[in-house]
Scaffold this active site. Structure first.
Site, PDB file in Angstrom:
ATOM      1  N   GLU A 218     -51.520  28.500   9.794  1.00 24.50           N
ATOM      2  CA  GLU A 218     -50.194  27.952  10.064  1.00 24.50           C
ATOM      3  C   GLU A 218     -49.594  27.123   8.934  1.00 24.50           C
ATOM      4  O   GLU A 218     -48.387  27.177   8.703  1.00 24.50           O
ATOM      5  CB  GLU A 218     -50.243  27.097  11.339  1.00 24.50           C
ATOM      6  CG  GLU A 218     -50.613  27.853  12.600  1.00 24.50           C
ATOM      7  CD  GLU A 218     -49.534  28.836  13.026  1.00 24.50           C
ATOM      8  OE1 GLU A 218     -48.349  28.588  12.729  1.00 24.50           O
ATOM      9  OE2 GLU A 218     -49.873  29.856  13.633  1.00 24.50           O
TER      10      GLU A 218
ATOM     11  N   SER B 169     -65.568  19.494  78.416  1.00 24.07           N
ATOM     12  CA  SER B 169     -66.599  18.488  78.693  1.00 24.07           C
ATOM     13  C   SER B 169     -66.979  17.673  77.469  1.00 24.07           C
ATOM     14  O   SER B 169     -67.696  16.674  77.587  1.00 24.07           O
ATOM     15  CB  SER B 169     -67.849  19.167  79.257  1.00 24.07           C
ATOM     16  OG  SER B 169     -67.562  19.783  80.494  1.00 24.07           O
TER      17      SER B 169
END
Length: 896
Positions: free
Chosen positions: A91, A522
């Site tokens: 780059e 229950s």
């Protein structure tokens, strides 16, 4: 020099000066025009890189990641030097020498523009790329380019080169949602950046130019060209030698997609934690790199998921095979690529693999998997046991041939079973023994010419010496239609240790732990029984288990409650009534206590009274509750009587790893002195002979419990800084209820849990009409766990399905693994709990025979005298005991 030449030279000089002045004025004008719109470079020092939200278990296993950008910031010191050189070669090799702008690069870009008529490259330096990535767009406009140049010059003046390079390394987009090179290394190679080699570094350095064009996964050939060009640049710049260059350009492309692998599967937990993070931090939760550490334990979570999935699959197998999941056009079988694409669109659910039937034989199926393999499913791997589903209560006869149900093109589900080397060896040994036995039988009938030393048939010579190897098997199965939920809490503070909201999150995001309000049946009875024990009843109190009818003026309002077993035992002790789950006893008990009293009392467990039905049906669990609410209630039995609040998020760290949130849960302190603020005190014992009868039949609804964000604790706060959990019930009531709930497992509806061989487990089954809901909620002092099984549509589970058959096996599988290696723990016996011998038929003290029972010292039963027998206990106090359970208890029994 002639006068004419001198004048021409002066003219050219003035023209040059004028041009320079004009250029300077133009540049100054552009600068003055653009300057106000440029961002402050100083903000780069405080820039927050967009890092996703990550969710962890308490032992730091990754269970979720949320956010569009995958990023893992690193410093320059953490970045390999050779990788930095690869970036510079690709780059900007003059990065450390220019002032932010490369005149040479800009001139090259200008020449390309003039030659081609379009922008070919921007001549950007690394600094200019940082300026563009942080502050500007990627649009190719001249104004944006001028902004980029000006901002780059500013950046170079205010930041060091290393600071600029670090921003570039962490900000740049590199494809596949990866921002920054550390994240890209994980995506493309599944490694940290410092674990890669030179060829891989060069490949990575080639990505910023065009992440899609030079992507080594999407375009490996073009990526390879770019990589080798960068390696040549590194050689020309003297960064690497000839040997390193030659070795690297011949290296193969090894990149492949590595999605962020989660360490464990807990999607319902991750989603709950995500919501809490958004409540705390808003949309910044997705970008600011927060790390949410939950209370979930990875070992327990994995055990919960497996137990729930296995339990649902086992339930489902009892009710028949519903047929292929889909039926594809058989012509698709000729196009293998399309077939594979279709299979890959079908999600993997509960580890059950989708496959397509390619051929059907009478006793086998040939199927193709998503990885293109074609395998055979023999008759004994799921086919021989198939009985077609007719309804939840009916199945058809077993298949005699596979083609009765299957045809080419059918989509089915397979379970992969890995047979270990040890299991293979065991199978081989069994085969060897069987072969020897068969040979011995043959030898008894053999002639003298037979060779007794011949290797038995079916046992080859090489099998005797070959090392056993593991193998895989594929079994035919199906995705369950029913659903389930499991949640497990730490009783001391309500920390959620495991949570599974359904069979598979990919199948349904609906979290049944927190969102599915269902009737507990229950499962709710222990809370009513606790209110009775607290009010003055004992485990030996006698209630009549006999038919009862409630009538209103409208004949349609007649209610005739029944026991699930259909029988009636007459006068029965409270302890028996609970472990036998007698509905009529629970109704009579609630009727005696008074509905208002009971509703007020159950609020102590965390239930919202206003959302419970105000009628006698609450004794049977008629009000809809979530598994999380039920588990919170059972935690009070497990911890000695304290109410805790379930919580999931324990800690939040920022992107730097600093703690910014710490939960502050209500925590049990058994040794702390209790105050009136903690516990409102015990209610006055009731007069058992003058209890009002209430038969109100109102209705009500129940909303699900929502997890609340807890207060923030002082950083580094110790246990003493935690607020103390208030009492739900007294220590004495908790101890008595614990002993009664242990009997549910020892000799009641939860007997299947005896297989765990632990004395510190207790709980209660629950089944609603239909049955439509099956529950088991139970605990040891280590964990309180609730399990629900049912259909989202509220359809029936099947006439032979109960809490003990559908939910309890899941609870057992989970708790067996969760408690493995943990010592048995029992609640400490309060000082005023005493043991007395009683007559099991009357519940009264006796001096001979009978059984042992525990009581509060100030609430002992009277001595055997039927004249003192309260009328509410039985319409016929002299009725003899006729049930087997009472007969068995005529002998002394041990306490636990």
């Amino acid at each position: 020099m002639t006068e004419k030449a001198r004048n021409r030279l002066l003219s050219l000089l003035w023209l040059a000066l004028a041009g320079a002045a004009a250029g300077a004025m133009a540049f100054s004008s552009i600068y003055l025009y653009l300057k106000p719109g440029l961002p402050s470079v100083e903000s780069l020092r405080d820039i927050r890189l967009q890092t996703p939200l990550r969710i962890y278990s308490r032992d730091m296993k990754l269970i979720g990641e949320f956010g569009e950008k995958r990023r893992s910031p690193i410093t320059i010191a953490q970045t390999p030097d050779m990788f930095i050189k690869a970036i510079l070669a690709a780059e900007d090799d003059a990065f450390y020498s220019h002032s932010g702008v490369s005149i040479k690069g800009l001139m090259r870009a200008a020449r390309q523009l003039v030659a081609s008529g379009s922008i070919q490259s921007g001549g950007s330096t690394l600094t200019m790329q940082v300026a563009r990535n942080f502050f500007l767009s990627r649009d190719q406009h001249f104004i944006r380019k001028f902004n980029e140049i000006l901002l780059s010059l500013q950046i170079e003046q205010e930041l060091s080169k290393d600071e600029i390079l670090a921003l570039y390394i962490n900000k740049i987009f590199l494809g596949n949602r990866a921002y920054g090179f550390q994240a890209a290394a994980q995506v493309y190679y599944g490694k940290d950046i410092n674990e890669l080699n030179l060829a891989q570094w060069a490949m990575m350095a080639g990505l910023p130019k065009a992440p899609s064009t030079y992507n080594p996964i999407a375009n490996p050939s073009r990526a390879l060209v770019r990589r080798n060009w960068i390696l040549k640049r590194m050689l020309d710049l003297g960064y690497i030698d000839q040997d390193a260059y030659k070795n690297s350009i011949t290296a193969p492309v090894t990149a492949r997609y590595h999605g962020r692998d989660l360490d464990m599967s807990a999607p319902y937990v991750a989603e709950m934690a995500r919501k809490e993070a958004v409540e705390l931090f808003g949309d910044a939760a997705y970008t600011d790199g927060y790390q949410v550490i939950t209370t979930v334990d990875s070992k327990l979570q994995d055990a919960a998921r497996k137990a729930l999935q296995n339990g649902l699959e086992t339930y489902d197998s009892r009710h028949g095979y519903r047929g292929p999941e889909q039926r594809l056009d058989p012509e698709l079988l000729a196009d293998n690529d399309q077939l594979v694409d279709l299979l890959r669109e079908i999600p993997l659910l509960g580890d059950l693999e989708p496959a397509v039937v390619t051929a059907v034989a009478p006793q086998s199926l040939s199927v193709q998997l998503r990885d293109r393999r074609v395998i055979e499913i023999p008759w004994d791997r799921g086919l021989s046991t198939i009985r077609p589903y007719i309804s939840e209560n009916a199945r058809g006869p077993r298949l005699k041939s596979a083609d009765e149900m299957f045809a080419p093109g059918d989509v089915v589900r397979l379970r992969r079973v890995l047979i270990s080397a040890e299991e293979v060896e065991k199978e081989r040994e069994n085969a060897r023994v069987a072969a020897i036995e068969n040979a011995a039988e043959s030898l008894a009938d053999a002639t003298v010419t037979d060779d007794p030393f011949t290797t038995p048939e079916g046992l080859a010579d090489d099998e005797q010496t070959e090392t056993p190897q593991p193998r895989e098997e594929w079994h035919l199965t199906q995705v369950p239609a029913a659903q389930s939920a499991l949640v497990s809490l730490q009783p001391e503070d309500g920390a959620i240790r495991a949570l599974v909201g359904g069979y598979d999150f990919r199948q349904s995001h609906f979290n049944r732990v927190t969102q599915a309000a269902r009737q507990p049946g229950s499962n709710f009875k222990p809370f009513i029984y606790s209110s009775a024990i607290e009010r003055g009843y004992t485990a030996a109190s006698i209630i009549n288990d006999a038919p009862i009818i409630f009538e209103q003026t409208n004949l349609e309002d007649v209610w005739r409650p029944e026991n699930s077993s259909g029988d009636f035992l007459g006068p029965i002790r409270l302890r028996q009534a609970l472990y036998l789950s007698k509905n009529l006893v629970s109704i009579r008990l609630l009727q005696a206590l008074g509905i208002d009293y009971a509703l007020n009392f159950v609020e102590n467990f965390g239930f919202d009274r206003s959302k419970l039905a105000r009628n006698l049906t609450i004794a049977l669990g008629s009000s809809a509750l979530t598994p999380l609410e039920i588990a919170r209630g059972y935690a009070a039995f497990a911890n000695g009587g304290f109410r805790v609040e379930p919580y999931l998020v324990d800690q939040v760290l920022d992107v730097h790893g600093d703690t910014i949130y710490q939960a502050l849960p209500l925590t049990v302190c058994s040794d702390c002195p209790e105050t009136s603020e903690q516990y409102g005190g015990e209610p006055e014992p009731i007069d058992l002979q003058s209890i009002p009868q209430e038969t109100a039949l109102a209705s009500g609804e129940r909303e699900p419990l929502e997890l609340r964000t807890l207060p923030v604790a002082p950083l580094h706060a110790d246990e003493q800084a935690r607020p103390r959990a208030p009492r739900a019930i007294s220590a004495e009531t908790a101890y008595i209820m614990d002993s009664m709930l242990k009997d549910v497992i020892k000799k009641g509806t939860g007997r299947m849990a005896l297989s765990m061989k632990r004395g510190d487990i207790a709980g209660k089954t629950g089944t609603t009409n239909g049955p439509r809901d099956a529950w088991f909620s139970g605990y040891s002092p280590h964990l309180a766990t609730s399990v629900w099984v049912g259909f989202d549509s509220n359809s029936e589970l099947g006439k032979n399905e109960y809490g003990g058959s559908a939910a309890l096996p899941i609870w057992i599988d989970f708790m067996s693994e969760a408690l493995e290696g943990l010592p048995e723990r029992h609640l400490a016996q309060p000082d005023d709990i005493v043991t007395m011998r009683i007559n099991p038929r009357t519940g009264l003290r006796t001096s001979r025979g009978g059984i042992f029972e525990i009581f509060r010292a100030d609430r002992l039963p009277g001595r055997e005298n039927y004249g003192n027998y309260p009328s509410i206990y039985s319409e016929s106090p002299d009725t003899p005991a006729t049930n087997d359970d009472q007969a068995q208890e005529s002998l002394p029994e041990e306490l636990f």
